[in-house]
Scaffold this motif. Structure first.
Motif, mmCIF file in Angstrom:
data_model
loop_
_atom_site.group_PDB
_atom_site.id
_atom_site.type_symbol
_atom_site.label_atom_id
_atom_site.label_comp_id
_atom_site.label_asym_id
_atom_site.label_seq_id
_atom_site.Cartn_x
_atom_site.Cartn_y
_atom_site.Cartn_z
ATOM 1 N N TRP A 1 -6.226 -4.349 -5.197
ATOM 2 C CA TRP A 1 -5.644 -4.408 -6.507
ATOM 3 C C TRP A 1 -4.383 -5.373 -6.360
ATOM 4 C CZ3 TRP A 1 -7.532 -5.083 -10.823
ATOM 5 C CH2 TRP A 1 -6.781 -5.149 -11.751
ATOM 6 N N SER A 2 -3.552 -4.877 -5.237
ATOM 7 C CA SER A 2 -2.110 -5.775 -5.273
ATOM 8 C C SER A 2 -2.573 -7.138 -4.951
ATOM 9 C CB SER A 2 -1.535 -5.339 -4.004
ATOM 10 O OG SER A 2 -1.076 -3.961 -3.985
ATOM 11 N N HIS A 3 -3.435 -7.597 -4.304
ATOM 12 C CA HIS A 3 -3.877 -9.032 -4.157
ATOM 13 C C HIS A 3 -4.523 -9.669 -5.585
ATOM 14 C CE1 HIS A 3 -2.678 -8.507 -0.007
ATOM 15 N NE2 HIS A 3 -3.377 -7.555 -0.185
ATOM 16 N N MET A 4 -5.176 -9.020 -6.159
ATOM 17 C CA MET A 4 -5.746 -9.588 -7.311
ATOM 18 C C MET A 4 -4.540 -9.740 -8.465
ATOM 19 S SD MET A 4 -8.686 -10.033 -7.042
ATOM 20 C CE MET A 4 -9.099 -10.429 -8.789
ATOM 21 N N ALA B 1 1.408 -6.972 -0.012
ATOM 22 C CA ALA B 1 1.584 -7.246 1.509
ATOM 23 C C ALA B 1 0.740 -5.668 2.075
ATOM 24 C CB ALA B 1 2.800 -7.018 2.108
ATOM 25 N N GLU B 2 -0.092 -5.921 2.884
ATOM 26 C CA GLU B 2 -1.098 -4.557 3.683
ATOM 27 C C GLU B 2 -0.943 -4.621 5.004
ATOM 28 O OE1 GLU B 2 -2.878 -2.476 1.707
ATOM 29 O OE2 GLU B 2 -2.118 -3.344 -0.145
ATOM 30 N N PRO B 3 -0.454 -3.624 5.696
ATOM 31 C CA PRO B 3 -0.288 -3.639 7.251
ATOM 32 C C PRO B 3 -1.581 -3.692 7.815
ATOM 33 C CG PRO B 3 0.241 -1.448 6.476
ATOM 34 C CD PRO B 3 0.009 -2.386 5.103
ATOM 35 N N SER C 1 0.544 -1.219 0.168
ATOM 36 C CA SER C 1 0.099 0.039 -0.076
ATOM 37 C C SER C 1 1.082 1.112 0.161
ATOM 38 C CB SER C 1 -0.716 -0.007 1.226
ATOM 39 O OG SER C 1 -0.100 -0.172 2.277
ATOM 40 N N ASP C 2 1.448 1.581 0.995
ATOM 41 C CA ASP C 2 2.418 2.623 1.383
ATOM 42 C C ASP C 2 3.124 2.265 2.584
ATOM 43 O OD1 ASP C 2 0.786 3.243 3.408
ATOM 44 O OD2 ASP C 2 -0.361 4.776 2.235
#
Length: 140
Positions: free
Chosen positions: A70-73, A84-86, A39-40
Motif C-alpha cells: 500500500w505504501s508504494h501505491m 521504503a521497505e527493508p 513498514s515498521d
C-alpha cells in the motif's frame, strides 16, 4: 481496478465501473516537506540502514507506517512522497514497479540499484530519490 500500459501511464477507478483516473506522483521536492510511509522499524538494522531510517524520519515532514504494498501505491497516487521497505521479495514488487514508474515515480533498492534485485524497495516521486538513497545508503 487498475489499468496499465507501458508508456501510457497508470490509472485506477474510484468505484467499480467508474471513469479511469490517471495516477500521478506528487511534486514535493524538499525532504522537509515530504511524507514518508514505511513498514515498521523491523529489518532496517539487518540491511545496515537503521541509522538511515532514523535520519530519514528526522528529515521528513510526516511519517506513517502504512507498510508493504500500500505504501508504494500511495506514492503512485501522490498521497505520500516516499515509501521504503527493508525486506521485500521481487514477487512482492513486480506489480508495483511499472505502476510507480508509469505514475512518474521511481522505484529502486536502497542503494539506487535495480529494485527487483535488491530485496528491499524504495519508491519516491522521483524528485526526492537521490536524496533518500544518500540517506539510506551513504556513499562513504
Amino acid at each position: 481496478m487498475l489499468f496499465r500500459s507501458r508508456g501510457r501511464g497508470a490509472f485506477c477507478t474510484d468505484a467499480p465501473g467508474g471513469e479511469p483516473r490517471r495516477l500521478r506522483v506528487s511534486a514535493v521536492s524538499a525532504l522537509a516537506d515530504a511524507s514518508l510511509s514505511y513498514s515498521d522499524d523491523r529489518g532496517w538494522s539487518d540491511r545496515g540502514a537503521d541509522a538511515g531510517l532514523v535520519a530519514l524520519l528526522a528529515q521528513t515532514w510526516r511519517q506513517r507506517a502504512y507498510g508493504d504494498f500500500w505504501s508504494h501505491m500511495l506514492v503512485a497516487e501522490g498521497a505520500v512522497d516516499i515509501a521504503a521497505e527493508p525486506q521485500l521479495e521481487s514477487y512482492d514488487m513486480a506489480a508495483l514497479l511499472p505502476i510507480v514508474e508509469e505514475a512518474g515515480g521511481r522505484m529502486t533498492g536502497y542503494d539506487g540499484g535495480p529494485a527487483l534485485a535488491g530485496g528491499c524497495a524504495l519508491s519516491t516521486n522521483g524528485l526526492l530519490h537521490e536524496a533518500v538513497v544518500e540517506i539510506l545508503h551513504p556513499r562513504g
